[in-house]
Design a protein around this motif. Structure first.
Motif, PDB file in Angstrom:
ATOM      1  N   THR A   1       0.859  -1.179   0.000  1.00 25.26           N
ATOM      2  CA  THR A   1       0.000   0.000   0.000  1.00 25.26           C
ATOM      3  C   THR A   1       0.893   1.226   0.000  1.00 25.26           C
ATOM      4  O   THR A   1       2.121   1.101  -0.035  1.00 25.26           O
ATOM      5  CB  THR A   1      -0.934   0.000   1.221  1.00 25.26           C
TER       6      THR A   1
ATOM      7  N   GLY B   1       1.768   5.001   1.766  1.00 27.89           N
ATOM      8  CA  GLY B   1       1.542   5.871   2.917  1.00 27.89           C
ATOM      9  C   GLY B   1       2.088   7.267   2.753  1.00 27.89           C
ATOM     10  O   GLY B   1       2.151   8.014   3.715  1.00 27.89           O
TER      11      GLY B   1
ATOM     12  N   GLN C   1      -4.619   3.939   2.315  1.00 26.35           N
ATOM     13  CA  GLN C   1      -4.135   2.564   2.483  1.00 26.35           C
ATOM     14  C   GLN C   1      -4.797   1.592   1.513  1.00 26.35           C
ATOM     15  O   GLN C   1      -5.242   0.503   1.879  1.00 26.35           O
ATOM     16  CB  GLN C   1      -4.342   2.102   3.925  1.00 26.35           C
TER      17      GLN C   1
ATOM     18  N   MET D   1       1.269   6.030   9.076  1.00 27.17           N
ATOM     19  CA  MET D   1       0.655   4.898   8.399  1.00 27.17           C
ATOM     20  C   MET D   1       1.434   3.598   8.575  1.00 27.17           C
ATOM     21  O   MET D   1       0.910   2.536   8.306  1.00 27.17           O
ATOM     22  CB  MET D   1       0.507   5.204   6.903  1.00 27.17           C
TER      23      MET D   1
END
Length: 280
Positions: free
Chosen positions: A60, A62, A68, A172
């Protein structure tokens, strides 16, 4: 007609037979050449070689985003060369589909990751602050100097003199975030809330409700009767979830955008309120 131009039936048939025999003789060699297996030329294999990879991993993004979104990352020779949305998000029975989540920024994240702006090794300032003069040092030297400064300031000024700016990257990465908070609790270092790192704390909600981040799932927007888009521009900053606002509008929700500029979210809203900056 000139007699030399005339031909007999017999001469015509003999000439035709010779031509046919000659063509058959050469056509056999031509057909044989076509049937020979030849390797593809390099330019013909470019597309085929491009769409190959060694492995597919999941990741993902960040950087400046808390979405996300789940992505498939295609790795070749240890380098990320392509990313795709996983499309693994399900849909609830009474709200629009959540997937596929992901946007153009996420699809280009690998280019940012390999960009020239990234710092790949420790740098130490050798000139005055703001002069932009740096020298490369080893990881051991960097960690030793940071640890020494940390201890010196803690002993001389107390742990309250040390803090850390989080930013979206640290927020994140929950595993790193948890370890940093644990270290701060043990040592007594002051850790600000996450919004201080990027300067976008919406203090009005904090003062009124006593909490910084209030909200529910994006389905709540779709089911609401009235939705205020205030201090944000989801069409640009929340691309994977922006469709919930516009689907809510088509579903009968009154979507009101409050912003000084006629941005991408305001142009799709039911109403646009544009306060004048610096006024009441």
């Amino acid at each position: 007609m000139n007699k030399s131009a005339k031909t007999t039936r017999r001469n015509f048939l003999l000439g035709s037979a010779s031509v046919i025999g000659l063509s058959l003789n050469y056509s056999q060699s031509a057909v044989a050449n076509l049937n020979e297996a030849k390797p593809y030329r390099s330019w013909e294999d470019l597309a085929r070689k491009k769409w190959t990879w060694d492995s597919i991993t999941h990741s993902t993004h960040g950087t400046n985003c808390t979405g996300q979104c789940a992505f498939n990352v295609y790795v070749k020779n240890g380098v990320v060369w392509r990313e795709e949305q996983q499309g693994e998000y399900g849909a609830s029975s009474d709200a629009p589909d959540y997937g596929p989540r992901g946007c153009q920024k996420g699809l280009r994240h690998s280019k940012y990751m390999y960009g020239k702006q990234r710092i790949l090794y420790p740098l130490k300032r050798v000139g005055e602050r703001g002069q932009g003069q740096w020298e490369r040092i080893s990881w051991d030297q960097a960690m030793l100097e940071v640890a020494d400064k940390f201890l010196d300031y803690n002993v001389e000024y107390g742990p309250e003199s040390v803090t850390c700016g989080l930013g979206t990257q640290m927020v994140m990465k929950r595993a790193s975030y948890a370890s940093l908070l644990r270290f701060a609790n043990i040592s007594g270092v002051q850790m600000p809330e996450a919004f201080a790192g990027v300067g976008d704390l919406f203090s009005g909600a904090h003062i009124t409700f006593g909490h910084v981040t209030l909200g529910n799932t994006m389905a709540e927007i779709y089911k609401s009767k009235c939705c205020l888009i205030w201090f944000c521009n989801p069409a640009v900053t929340r691309i994977p979830d922006a469709h919930f606002f516009w689907e809510a509008k088509y579903n009968g929700t009154e979507v009101i955008s409050i912003s000084p500029d006629f941005n991408a979210s305001a142009m799709h809203a039911s109403k646009w309120l544009n306060p004048k900056p610096g006024s009441d």
